[in-house]
Design a protein around this motif. Structure first.
Motif, PDB file in Angstrom:
ATOM      1  N   ILE A   1       0.827  -1.210   0.000  1.00 32.25           N
ATOM      2  CA  ILE A   1       0.000   0.000   0.000  1.00 32.25           C
ATOM      3  C   ILE A   1       0.859   1.256   0.000  1.00 32.25           C
ATOM      4  O   ILE A   1       0.619   2.205  -0.757  1.00 32.25           O
ATOM      5  N   SER A   2       1.894   1.262   0.845  1.00 25.95           N
ATOM      6  CA  SER A   2       2.690   2.481   0.998  1.00 25.95           C
ATOM      7  C   SER A   2       3.639   2.724  -0.169  1.00 25.95           C
ATOM      8  O   SER A   2       4.248   3.795  -0.254  1.00 25.95           O
TER       9      SER A   2
ATOM     10  N   CYS B   1       2.662   3.307  -2.991  1.00 24.85           N
ATOM     11  CA  CYS B   1       1.972   4.346  -3.769  1.00 24.85           C
ATOM     12  C   CYS B   1       1.837   5.659  -2.997  1.00 24.85           C
ATOM     13  O   CYS B   1       1.217   6.601  -3.486  1.00 24.85           O
ATOM     14  N   GLY B   2       2.380   5.711  -1.789  1.00 23.63           N
ATOM     15  CA  GLY B   2       2.246   6.914  -0.971  1.00 23.63           C
ATOM     16  C   GLY B   2       3.378   7.897  -1.178  1.00 23.63           C
ATOM     17  O   GLY B   2       4.298   7.681  -1.972  1.00 23.63           O
ATOM     18  N   SER B   3       3.306   8.978  -0.437  1.00 27.30           N
ATOM     19  CA  SER B   3       4.356   9.998  -0.481  1.00 27.30           C
ATOM     20  C   SER B   3       5.511   9.564   0.405  1.00 27.30           C
ATOM     21  O   SER B   3       5.354   8.722   1.290  1.00 27.30           O
TER      22      SER B   3
ATOM     23  N   ALA C   1       0.154   2.948   6.795  1.00 27.92           N
ATOM     24  CA  ALA C   1       0.211   3.008   5.332  1.00 27.92           C
ATOM     25  C   ALA C   1      -1.055   3.622   4.752  1.00 27.92           C
ATOM     26  O   ALA C   1      -1.004   4.354   3.754  1.00 27.92           O
ATOM     27  N   VAL C   2      -2.188   3.336   5.384  1.00 26.57           N
ATOM     28  CA  VAL C   2      -3.467   3.870   4.906  1.00 26.57           C
ATOM     29  C   VAL C   2      -3.707   5.292   5.435  1.00 26.57           C
ATOM     30  O   VAL C   2      -4.053   6.200   4.679  1.00 26.57           O
ATOM     31  N   ARG C   3      -3.490   5.470   6.728  1.00 26.15           N
ATOM     32  CA  ARG C   3      -3.836   6.747   7.376  1.00 26.15           C
ATOM     33  C   ARG C   3      -2.923   7.888   6.941  1.00 26.15           C
ATOM     34  O   ARG C   3      -3.367   9.043   6.819  1.00 26.15           O
TER      35      ARG C   3
ATOM     36  N   SER D   1      -0.970   8.115   4.043  1.00 24.78           N
ATOM     37  CA  SER D   1      -0.508   7.870   2.668  1.00 24.78           C
ATOM     38  C   SER D   1       0.007   9.137   1.988  1.00 24.78           C
ATOM     39  O   SER D   1       0.822   9.063   1.063  1.00 24.78           O
ATOM     40  N   ALA D   2      -0.465  10.318   2.446  1.00 20.71           N
ATOM     41  CA  ALA D   2      -0.038  11.571   1.829  1.00 20.71           C
ATOM     42  C   ALA D   2       1.067  12.275   2.611  1.00 20.71           C
ATOM     43  O   ALA D   2       1.495  13.363   2.236  1.00 20.71           O
TER      44      ALA D   2
ATOM     45  N   ASN E   1       6.017   6.625   5.971  1.00 22.15           N
ATOM     46  CA  ASN E   1       5.834   5.672   4.874  1.00 22.15           C
ATOM     47  C   ASN E   1       6.482   4.353   5.284  1.00 22.15           C
ATOM     48  O   ASN E   1       7.707   4.218   5.274  1.00 22.15           O
TER      49      ASN E   1
ATOM     50  N   SER F   1       6.873   1.417   3.898  1.00 22.02           N
ATOM     51  CA  SER F   1       7.732   0.696   2.968  1.00 22.02           C
ATOM     52  C   SER F   1       9.145   1.266   2.941  1.00 22.02           C
ATOM     53  O   SER F   1      10.118   0.540   2.693  1.00 22.02           O
TER      54      SER F   1
END
Length: 222
Positions: free
Chosen positions: A19-20, A22-24, A109-111, A113-114, A119, A121
């Motif tokens: 999930i992470s 794809c995060g910042s 990772a969800v909370r 993500s921005a 992060n 990962s």
């Protein structure tokens, strides 16, 4: 039920890493801001974009290997459930703690993500980062985390295979006792940290993700 705990923890850790991804932070500008804010008066810049990408691949590989080996161990113990080879309650709590860390990783990772600073990962947990300076500029403290994880897993694997099962000599009994303690000791010691970011960066991102596949490998070998 005991042997299912590592599988669930590894699956959650893999989910968090996926999930992470794809995060910042993303791109040179965001990474420049994140790196600048990671500067410590004592340690300097704790991580770089290139270093965190290497850590991401390192962590992802360890989590995948741990999941595969944990699943193999679960399959072998499915028909005839067995208990941990020694210090049963301590190992149950160790796996519960590992599950809590993995679930926290998935939540972060969800909370966040921005967030530029959280992060999973990349091993980034706000004020703390896992294995800062990885791979080539780690502090001695971070190298010790790796050494502790390896020594704990090796001790567990050796004892799980029956090494020093009934030693007669005093020195061998002392060695067995030391190996038993080493195999579960560090996560307890790491509770000295007050901040969640420190626990995630040290006990989870620098210790348990290394310990997990090695310990599972010891079970498979046994």
């Amino acid at each position: 039920a005991y042997w299912a705990l590592p599988v669930v923890a590894s699956a959650l850790a893999l989910l968090a890493s996926a999930i992470s991804l794809c995060g910042s932070p993303e791109g040179a500008e965001e990474w420049a801001r994140a790196s600048a804010e990671s500067r410590s008066p004592r340690q300097g810049v704790k991580f770089t974009w290139a270093g965190r990408e290497v850590y991401r691949d390192f962590k992802f590989g360890l989590v995948v290997v741990a999941l595969v080996l944990d699943a193999v161990v679960l399959r072998w113990n499915w028909g005839t459930p067995t208990r941990p080879p020694y210090m049963e309650k301590a190992h149950v709590m160790l796996q519960v703690l590992r599950l809590v860390f993995a679930a926290t990783d998935a939540f972060l990772a969800v909370r966040f993500s921005a967030s530029l600073f959280v992060n999973p990962s990349y091993g980034m947990y706000g004020w703390s980062s896992a294995l800062g300076g990885f791979p080539g500029k780690m502090t001695f403290e971070n190298e010790v985390h790796i050494a502790l994880a390896v020594s704990a897993a090796v001790s567990y694997g050796a004892l799980a295979q029956g090494a020093l099962r009934c030693p007669e000599r005093l020195m061998l009994r002392a060695l067995r006792g030391a190996m038993m303690v080493v195999s579960v000791w560090y996560p307890v010691y790491d509770s000295k940290h007050w901040f969640v970011g420190d626990r995630m960066g040290n006990a989870w991102g620098a210790y348990l993700i290394i310990y997990a596949p090695l310990a599972a490998g010891g079970e498979v070998w046994a």
